[in-house]
Design an enzyme around this catalytic site. Structure first.
Site, PDB file in Angstrom:
ATOM      1  N   HIS A  98       8.518 -21.569 -24.641  1.00  0.00           N
ATOM      2  CA  HIS A  98       7.890 -20.833 -23.537  1.00  0.00           C
ATOM      3  C   HIS A  98       6.489 -21.358 -23.320  1.00  0.00           C
ATOM      4  O   HIS A  98       5.842 -21.864 -24.239  1.00  0.00           O
ATOM      5  CB  HIS A  98       7.870 -19.328 -23.820  1.00  0.00           C
ATOM      6  CG  HIS A  98       7.196 -18.973 -25.107  1.00  0.00           C
ATOM      7  ND1 HIS A  98       7.804 -19.157 -26.326  1.00  0.00           N
ATOM      8  CD2 HIS A  98       5.969 -18.465 -25.368  1.00  0.00           C
ATOM      9  CE1 HIS A  98       6.974 -18.766 -27.290  1.00  0.00           C
ATOM     10  NE2 HIS A  98       5.844 -18.350 -26.729  1.00  0.00           N
ATOM     11  N   HIS A 100       2.761 -20.306 -21.873  1.00  0.00           N
ATOM     12  CA  HIS A 100       1.859 -19.217 -21.481  1.00  0.00           C
ATOM     13  C   HIS A 100       1.026 -19.666 -20.289  1.00  0.00           C
ATOM     14  O   HIS A 100       0.493 -20.779 -20.292  1.00  0.00           O
ATOM     15  CB  HIS A 100       0.863 -18.904 -22.606  1.00  0.00           C
ATOM     16  CG  HIS A 100       1.465 -18.392 -23.873  1.00  0.00           C
ATOM     17  ND1 HIS A 100       1.355 -17.087 -24.262  1.00  0.00           N
ATOM     18  CD2 HIS A 100       2.163 -19.021 -24.858  1.00  0.00           C
ATOM     19  CE1 HIS A 100       1.958 -16.916 -25.440  1.00  0.00           C
ATOM     20  NE2 HIS A 100       2.451 -18.079 -25.820  1.00  0.00           N
TER      21      HIS A 100
HETATM   22  P1  AMP Z   1       3.989 -17.414 -29.117  1.00  0.00           P
HETATM   23  O1  AMP Z   1       3.007 -16.986 -30.169  1.00  0.00           O
HETATM   24  O2  AMP Z   1       3.534 -18.613 -28.336  1.00  0.00           O
HETATM   25  O3  AMP Z   1       5.366 -17.557 -29.674  1.00  0.00           O
HETATM   26  O4  AMP Z   1       4.001 -16.240 -28.045  1.00  0.00           O
HETATM   27  C1  AMP Z   1       4.905 -15.183 -28.064  1.00  0.00           C
HETATM   28  C2  AMP Z   1       4.417 -14.211 -27.031  1.00  0.00           C
HETATM   29  O5  AMP Z   1       5.470 -13.300 -26.729  1.00  0.00           O
HETATM   30  C3  AMP Z   1       3.222 -13.352 -27.482  1.00  0.00           C
HETATM   31  O6  AMP Z   1       2.111 -13.606 -26.629  1.00  0.00           O
HETATM   32  C4  AMP Z   1       3.723 -11.927 -27.369  1.00  0.00           C
HETATM   33  O7  AMP Z   1       2.752 -11.024 -26.891  1.00  0.00           O
HETATM   34  C5  AMP Z   1       4.881 -12.076 -26.387  1.00  0.00           C
HETATM   35  N1  AMP Z   1       5.902 -11.054 -26.519  1.00  0.00           N
HETATM   36  C6  AMP Z   1       6.518 -10.644 -27.649  1.00  0.00           C
HETATM   37  N2  AMP Z   1       7.414  -9.673 -27.385  1.00  0.00           N
HETATM   38  C7  AMP Z   1       7.373  -9.473 -26.044  1.00  0.00           C
HETATM   39  C8  AMP Z   1       8.057  -8.592 -25.147  1.00  0.00           C
HETATM   40  N3  AMP Z   1       8.968  -7.714 -25.581  1.00  0.00           N
HETATM   41  N4  AMP Z   1       7.758  -8.665 -23.830  1.00  0.00           N
HETATM   42  C9  AMP Z   1       6.836  -9.538 -23.381  1.00  0.00           C
HETATM   43  N5  AMP Z   1       6.151 -10.392 -24.179  1.00  0.00           N
HETATM   44  C10 AMP Z   1       6.412 -10.362 -25.492  1.00  0.00           C
END
Ligand code: AMP
Length: 133
Positions: A98, A100
């Site tokens: 993903h 950001h």
């Molecule tokens: P990463 O650390 O790059 O893997 O980012 C994962 C992201 O997913 C984090 O910024 C979390 O806040 C986000 N995240 C986790 N669970 C959810 C959810 N249920 N809905 C939306 N975002 C989420």
């Protein structure tokens, strides 16, 4: 592999969805750095960039360009950060590729700051030789 993003994609976990197409979907991050922080998520669960087909990776970046334009247009942000945490040691919490897109404003007091190192004499040239591609 089933991840939290797979469950979100399948509607098993609620989300605020901003966009969907054949290769990816886009949701608001539940814990935003700034409000409007969104995630562009590959529909296929590729853990990292290395696992992702080139066409999909290019597509994610094109969607990021559209998201950046939307954030600037609607939220009037001054800039964005486009970030991929690419592997656990790089801060990746969810092993499902993903991107950001984080809206940023002058003086928003948020910092994405990695501490930097310096090279010793000749070391930078050595790294340059090793890392040419
Ligand atoms: P990463 O650390 O790059 O893997 O980012 C994962 C992201 O997913 C984090 O910024 C979390 O806040 C986000 N995240 C986790 N669970 C959810 C959810 N249920 N809905 C939306 N975002 C989420």
């Amino acid at each position: 592999m089933e991840t939290i993003f797979t469950k979100i994609m399948e509607g098993k976990i609620p989300s605020v969805r901003l966009h969907e197409d054949e290769l990816c979907f886009v949701i608001l991050d539940i814990n935003p750095v700034n409000k409007g922080h969104l995630l562009i998520i590959s529909k296929e669960c590729y853990p990292t960039v290395a696992d992702c087909p080139d066409a999909t990776l290019c597509h994610l970046m094109l969607v990021a360009k559209r998201a950046d334009a939307k954030l600037r247009d609607i939220l009037h942000c001054d800039a964005t950060n486009l970030i991929i945490n690419n592997g656990k040691a790089g801060g990746q919490e969810v092993p499902h590729l993903h991107l950001h897109v984080i809206p940023r404003w002058e003086n928003d007091t948020k910092s994405i700051h990695l501490q930097k190192e310096t090279y010793t004499d000749g070391e930078m040239a050595e790294y340059g030789k090793k890392l040419e591609f």
